[in-house]
Write an enzyme that holds these catalytic residues in place. Structure first.
Site, PDB file in Angstrom:
ATOM      1  CB  ALA A   1      39.331 -38.430  20.305  1.00 22.26           C
ATOM      2  CE1 TYR A   2      42.392 -44.767  25.152  1.00 21.32           C
ATOM      3  CE2 TYR A   2      43.570 -45.780  23.261  1.00 21.32           C
ATOM      4  CZ  TYR A   2      43.014 -45.954  24.663  1.00 21.32           C
ATOM      5  OH  TYR A   2      43.183 -47.085  25.416  1.00 21.32           O
TER       6      TYR A   2
ATOM      7  CG  ASP B   1      34.031 -32.891  30.682  1.00 21.74           C
ATOM      8  OD1 ASP B   1      33.990 -33.429  29.971  1.00 21.74           O
ATOM      9  OD2 ASP B   1      34.030 -33.447  32.030  1.00 21.74           O
TER      10      ASP B   1
ATOM     11  CE1 TYR C   1      39.494 -38.422  26.020  1.00 24.26           C
ATOM     12  CE2 TYR C   1      38.550 -37.664  27.888  1.00 24.26           C
ATOM     13  CZ  TYR C   1      38.377 -37.806  26.502  1.00 24.26           C
ATOM     14  OH  TYR C   1      37.423 -37.259  25.725  1.00 24.26           O
TER      15      TYR C   1
ATOM     16  CE  LYS D   1      40.196 -34.775  23.475  1.00 21.39           C
ATOM     17  NZ  LYS D   1      39.663 -34.866  21.819  1.00 21.39           N
TER      18      LYS D   1
ATOM     19  CD1 TRP E   1      29.525 -35.278  31.465  1.00 27.50           C
ATOM     20  CD2 TRP E   1      27.445 -35.216  32.169  1.00 27.50           C
ATOM     21  NE1 TRP E   1      29.514 -35.243  32.596  1.00 27.50           N
ATOM     22  CE2 TRP E   1      28.469 -35.267  33.328  1.00 27.50           C
ATOM     23  CE3 TRP E   1      25.844 -35.132  32.358  1.00 27.50           C
ATOM     24  CZ2 TRP E   1      27.952 -35.189  34.549  1.00 27.50           C
ATOM     25  CZ3 TRP E   1      25.670 -35.254  33.936  1.00 27.50           C
ATOM     26  CH2 TRP E   1      26.434 -35.055  34.867  1.00 27.50           C
TER      27      TRP E   1
END
Length: 296
Positions: A73-74, A115, A138, A142, A164
């Site tokens: 992922a970025y 999230d 972001y 996603k 997190w």
């Protein structure tokens, strides 16, 4: 590959893991040692560039996996605000390629999301059916990847949103706090963002459990984090207490630490669905933090 036990043949599943050098990819490498029924193939970007559909096709043809776990992922949340093209290429377009190529081969896809697909304004924990409303590039990228998986009509998939994430690997909040705690006498930490830390090893174990059990009728979106809800200040305080580092921590508001990308006020994810569907154990966040710190 197969083994015989008690006159029953058990066939191992072959799993390809993307993003092998990220903290979740490395946690999966560690936890896969406890799952002898899997043959796991860990691929870094040099081995598999998911932004290239041709490369995906070549690699999947070579390995013929039963499951692909996508941790690539970025993840540079602030940088994504200025690097929108690359963020969407990796987090959306490439995920669509993976879904389509997995569908062609009747291969299950487990994809890790975030999230950040939510706006963070809800007063209670987010459930899977809550409407996404990303506030950052972001988060939007996603969410775009999630939607391409769903629209691909792949028969077996799991989108696992988490929050997190930390581990002994790479850069993360826990390691940053430990470093700063040794360098400084006092720190200010944000106390108006609520969430729950996720130890990458716990997440990795859950992903591998999902990989084992995933079927068409259990495909869908799931949430996973450790149990509980705290602020970043609470988390920092627990890190220093458990690591026995003496540092003065002051709780502050987010406006004292302006960032390019807006952080969600509430990142707490409801995990009842994944726990019920796959019978996974979800430890308390502080218990997992203690286990992680023992590994340093």
């Amino acid at each position: 590959m197969s083994v015989t036990a008690s006159n029953m043949e058990v066939t191992s599943k072959k799993i390809v893991v993307t993003g092998a050098l990220g903290q979740l990819g490395m946690a999966l490498q560690e936890q896969s040692k406890h799952h002898a029924d899997f043959e796991c193939i860990f691929l870094a970007r040099k081995d598999l560039d998911i932004s290239s559909r041709d490369n995906i096709s070549l690699v999947l043809n070579k390995h013929q996996p039963d499951v692909v776990i996508n941790t690539a992922a970025y993840t540079a949340v602030d940088a994504a605000e200025d690097d929108k093209k690359q963020a969407f290429l990796v987090n959306e377009t490439a995920v669509g390629y993976l879904a389509e190529e997995c569908k062609k081969r009747d291969c299950a896809l487990i994809h890790v999301s975030t999230d950040y697909v939510f706006d963070g304004n809800k007063s209670t924990a987010y459930v899977e059916s809550d409407k996404p409303n990303p506030q950052t590039v972001y988060g939007a990228s996603k969410l775009g990847g999630e939607l391409l998986i769903e629209s691909s009509k792949i028969s077996k998939y799991a989108i696992i949103r988490t929050s997190w994430v930390y581990s002994v690997y790479r850069h993360n909040f826990v390691k940053t706090m430990l470093r700063l705690g040794k360098e400084r006498d006092s720190l200010s930490v944000v106390n108006d963002q609520l969430g729950c830390p996720t130890w990458a090893n716990d997440l990795a174990d859950t992903i591998l459990t999902v990989a084992r059990e995933l079927k068409e009728d259990s495909s869908g979106v799931y949430h996973y984090s450790n149990k509980g809800s705290i602020t970043w200040y609470d988390f920092a305080k627990a890190i220093f207490e458990n690591a026995q580092i003496d540092v003065l921590i002051t709780p502050v508001t987010s406006d004292l630490f302006p960032t390019k990308a807006k952080r969600p006020k509430n990142s707490v994810l409801d995990t009842h669905k994944i726990k019920k569907q796959f019978q996974v154990d979800i430890p308390e966040w502080e218990y997992s933090l203690q286990k992680m710190l023992k590994g340093l």
